[in-house]
Design a protein around this motif. Structure first.
Motif, mmCIF file in Angstrom:
data_model
loop_
_atom_site.group_PDB
_atom_site.id
_atom_site.type_symbol
_atom_site.label_atom_id
_atom_site.label_comp_id
_atom_site.label_asym_id
_atom_site.label_seq_id
_atom_site.Cartn_x
_atom_site.Cartn_y
_atom_site.Cartn_z
ATOM 1 N N UNK A 79 0.933 -1.283 -0.357
ATOM 2 C CA UNK A 79 -0.302 -0.307 0.105
ATOM 3 C C UNK A 79 0.387 1.109 -0.183
ATOM 4 N N UNK A 80 0.784 2.162 1.051
ATOM 5 C CA UNK A 80 1.588 3.180 0.976
ATOM 6 C C UNK A 80 3.622 3.416 1.119
ATOM 7 N N UNK A 81 4.319 2.086 1.041
ATOM 8 C CA UNK A 81 5.496 2.115 0.894
ATOM 9 C C UNK A 81 5.646 1.622 -0.830
ATOM 10 N N UNK A 82 4.965 0.932 -1.065
ATOM 11 C CA UNK A 82 4.665 0.918 -1.985
ATOM 12 C C UNK A 82 4.705 1.849 -2.977
ATOM 13 N N UNK A 83 3.011 2.695 -2.802
ATOM 14 C CA UNK A 83 3.118 3.335 -3.164
ATOM 15 C C UNK A 83 3.988 4.577 -3.245
ATOM 16 N N UNK A 84 5.405 4.928 -2.361
ATOM 17 C CA UNK A 84 6.306 5.231 -2.694
ATOM 18 C C UNK A 84 7.424 5.498 -3.016
ATOM 19 N N UNK A 85 7.918 3.780 -2.925
ATOM 20 C CA UNK A 85 8.711 3.733 -3.837
ATOM 21 C C UNK A 85 8.603 3.824 -5.248
ATOM 22 N N UNK A 86 6.894 3.265 -5.833
ATOM 23 C CA UNK A 86 6.792 3.639 -7.104
ATOM 24 C C UNK A 86 6.876 5.065 -7.484
ATOM 25 N N UNK A 87 6.893 6.037 -6.393
ATOM 26 C CA UNK A 87 6.813 7.460 -6.714
ATOM 27 C C UNK A 87 8.410 7.961 -7.262
ATOM 28 N N UNK A 88 8.892 6.950 -6.197
ATOM 29 C CA UNK A 88 10.555 7.342 -6.284
ATOM 30 C C UNK A 88 11.281 6.915 -7.351
ATOM 31 N N UNK A 89 11.399 4.937 -7.434
ATOM 32 C CA UNK A 89 12.025 4.777 -8.308
ATOM 33 C C UNK A 89 11.698 4.217 -9.907
ATOM 34 N N UNK A 90 9.449 3.619 -10.261
ATOM 35 C CA UNK A 90 9.456 3.221 -10.512
ATOM 36 C C UNK A 90 8.958 1.784 -9.847
ATOM 37 N N UNK A 91 7.974 1.459 -11.233
ATOM 38 C CA UNK A 91 7.285 0.087 -10.750
ATOM 39 C C UNK A 91 8.121 -0.955 -10.989
ATOM 40 N N UNK A 92 8.511 -0.918 -11.378
ATOM 41 C CA UNK A 92 9.512 -1.155 -12.487
ATOM 42 C C UNK A 92 10.653 -2.158 -11.951
ATOM 43 N N UNK A 93 11.696 -1.037 -10.944
ATOM 44 C CA UNK A 93 12.918 -1.463 -10.254
ATOM 45 C C UNK A 93 12.212 -2.258 -8.957
ATOM 46 N N UNK A 94 11.111 -1.697 -8.641
ATOM 47 C CA UNK A 94 10.322 -2.265 -7.042
ATOM 48 C C UNK A 94 10.089 -3.089 -7.204
ATOM 49 N N UNK A 95 10.329 -3.783 -8.184
ATOM 50 C CA UNK A 95 9.919 -5.633 -8.326
ATOM 51 C C UNK A 95 11.042 -6.672 -8.750
ATOM 52 N N UNK A 96 12.459 -5.853 -8.845
ATOM 53 C CA UNK A 96 13.044 -5.940 -9.075
ATOM 54 C C UNK A 96 13.793 -6.654 -7.161
ATOM 55 N N UNK A 97 13.521 -5.529 -6.536
ATOM 56 C CA UNK A 97 14.186 -5.599 -4.789
ATOM 57 C C UNK A 97 12.962 -6.451 -4.625
ATOM 58 N N UNK A 98 11.732 -6.767 -5.020
ATOM 59 C CA UNK A 98 11.036 -7.436 -4.912
ATOM 60 C C UNK A 98 11.796 -8.641 -4.822
ATOM 61 N N UNK A 99 12.195 -9.096 -6.134
ATOM 62 C CA UNK A 99 12.924 -10.279 -6.284
ATOM 63 C C UNK A 99 14.117 -11.055 -5.906
#
Length: 420
Positions: free
Chosen positions: A159-179
């Protein structure tokens, strides 16, 4: 209590804390994967031109793959044990997460979600099968509450943390971090969870006998009434927080990415609290059915209210999202009810069959609601208010119908002779 008994008790407590932490940790990541589309749904729709049906399919196909994996998973849990299943699934989840991060079309996004669903398919059932064999029946619902309460932190991160991460680095980079986090969590499981003979109740059973055991689990008395409510229980939370809650807040209330993330955060915190509160309620009421029906009927009431009113005042909206998190969390008790129906040798297969209902219900709800929303015209670039009202009304009616079927289930807490 002697010093030796106290020492053994302290060691057992520490071992339980470490075990629950490791199992909860990998469940956190899988929970993130299943619910992460909700926050970025408007972004994906805009960037890749997805329709409401495609957004619904993108979210729901995870749960279809998850549900489809449950029967082979149940056999594998009883034959090979939870540890091996969790490590194999981690590899699949990592591949799916990286594929999603680099996908450039709806096809590859959906294929990635399929792999995520398969890879995440064991991270509730494997720990619960382990708890069922290592801990007494009276504590099982509490262990379910702990596992789901910890795992829901993953939904919170979506939710909010993911929204912050997407706003900061985008959803693609966020998913690489999740992997990378999936890999780290799998390493923790490999180190902490040790193979135990009790974890593989039918290790020497033939494959044919294992599949026959699956059919035996389906024929256990009250299987179908409990299964029916599993279809509507968890899906009531996910259809809002994991999919349409974000677009609803954006299209009807004008919320930004950060604002909708914060509101979904409220619902997830409420579910975490609810998981711990509902967990021991079966012992408090000496019944599974009383708390389960209470929580489900309250959920249907909240959804029905939104369907009737449409637009809630801001203060009431916050309370509504609290209700959407708090009341469906009674699913912890419903899971314990399902587990209580099965003898020890069928626990893995029985619980994974029940989980087909849980995840299959999400697939049905998310897919059907996507079609429902597409029945209404687009208004000012967003989905119509009446579309959301129809979605909430559909889910409320779904719950009520499944509750009627659930009424015919037996309650082992009220009648000890009914224990599986």
């Amino acid at each position: 209590m002697t010093a030796d008994v106290a020492r053994r008790s302290s060691i057992a407590t520490r071992e339980t804390v470490v075990l629950v932490t490791a199992l909860g940790g990998i469940y956190i990541v899988s929970q993130f994967l299943r619910n992460s589309v909700g926050v970025i749904a408007p972004n994906l729709a805009s960037e890749l031109g997805l329709s409401a049906k495609e957004v619904g399919l993108l979210a729901s196909v995870f749960f279809f793959a998850f549900a489809a994996a449950q029967i082979p998973l149940g056999v594998a849990l009883d034959r090979y044990g939870p540890r091996r299943c969790m490590l194999v699934c981690a590899g699949v989840a990592i591949a799916g997460t990286l594929m999603f991060a680099f996908a450039t079309s709806p096809f590859w996004l959906i294929a990635a979600r399929v792999l995520m669903g398969i890879g995440s398919s064991c991270y509730l059932m494997a720990p619960l099968a382990l708890y069922a064999r290592r801990y007494p029946p009276d504590s099982f619902a509490t262990m379910v509450g702990l596992q789901m309460g910890l795992g829901t932190l993953g939904t919170l991160l979506a939710t909010a943390p993911f929204a912050f991460a997407v706003d900061l680095v985008g959803w693609r980079v966020s998913y690489v971090v999740v992997a990378a986090l999936v890999l780290l969590a799998a390493f923790a499981v490999a180190v902490v969870v040790r193979d135990d003979k009790s974890d593989r109740g039918v290790a020497h059973e033939t494959l044919r006998a294992s599949l026959r055991g699956t059919l035996e689990a389906v024929r256990v008395p009250s299987f179908w009434p409990v299964f029916a409510l599993q279809l509507a229980s968890y899906s009531s939370f996910v259809v809002v927080v994991g999919l349409w809650g974000g677009p609803y807040l954006t299209h009807i209330y004008g919320y930004s990415l950060t604002e909708r993330g914060n509101m979904l955060f409220v619902a997830v915190v409420a579910q975490i609290i609810g998981s711990f509160l509902w967990g021991p309620s079966d012992r408090l009421f000496n019944s599974y059915k009383v708390p389960v029906l209470t929580g489900q009927l309250l959920t249907a009431t909240a959804l029905g209210l939104a369907a009737l009113v449409g637009v809630l005042p801001k203060a009431a909206l916050v309370l509504w999202f609290v209700a959407i998190g708090l009341f469906p969390a009674v699913v912890t008790v419903l899971i314990a009810h399902g587990k209580s129906l099965f003898p020890t040798q069928l626990v893995g297969r029985g619980m994974t069959l029940m989980n087909i209902g849980t995840m299959g219900g999400v697939f049905v709800s998310q897919t059907v609601t996507g079609f429902i929303i597409d029945l209404f015209p687009i208004v000012n670039g967003g989905y119509a208010l009446n579309a959301y009202r129809a979605v909430f009304g559909f889910q409320a009616v779904f719950i009520l119908l499944m509750c009627l079927i659930y009424l015919f289930s037996r309650d082992p807490r009220r009648n000890p002779r009914d224990w599986g």
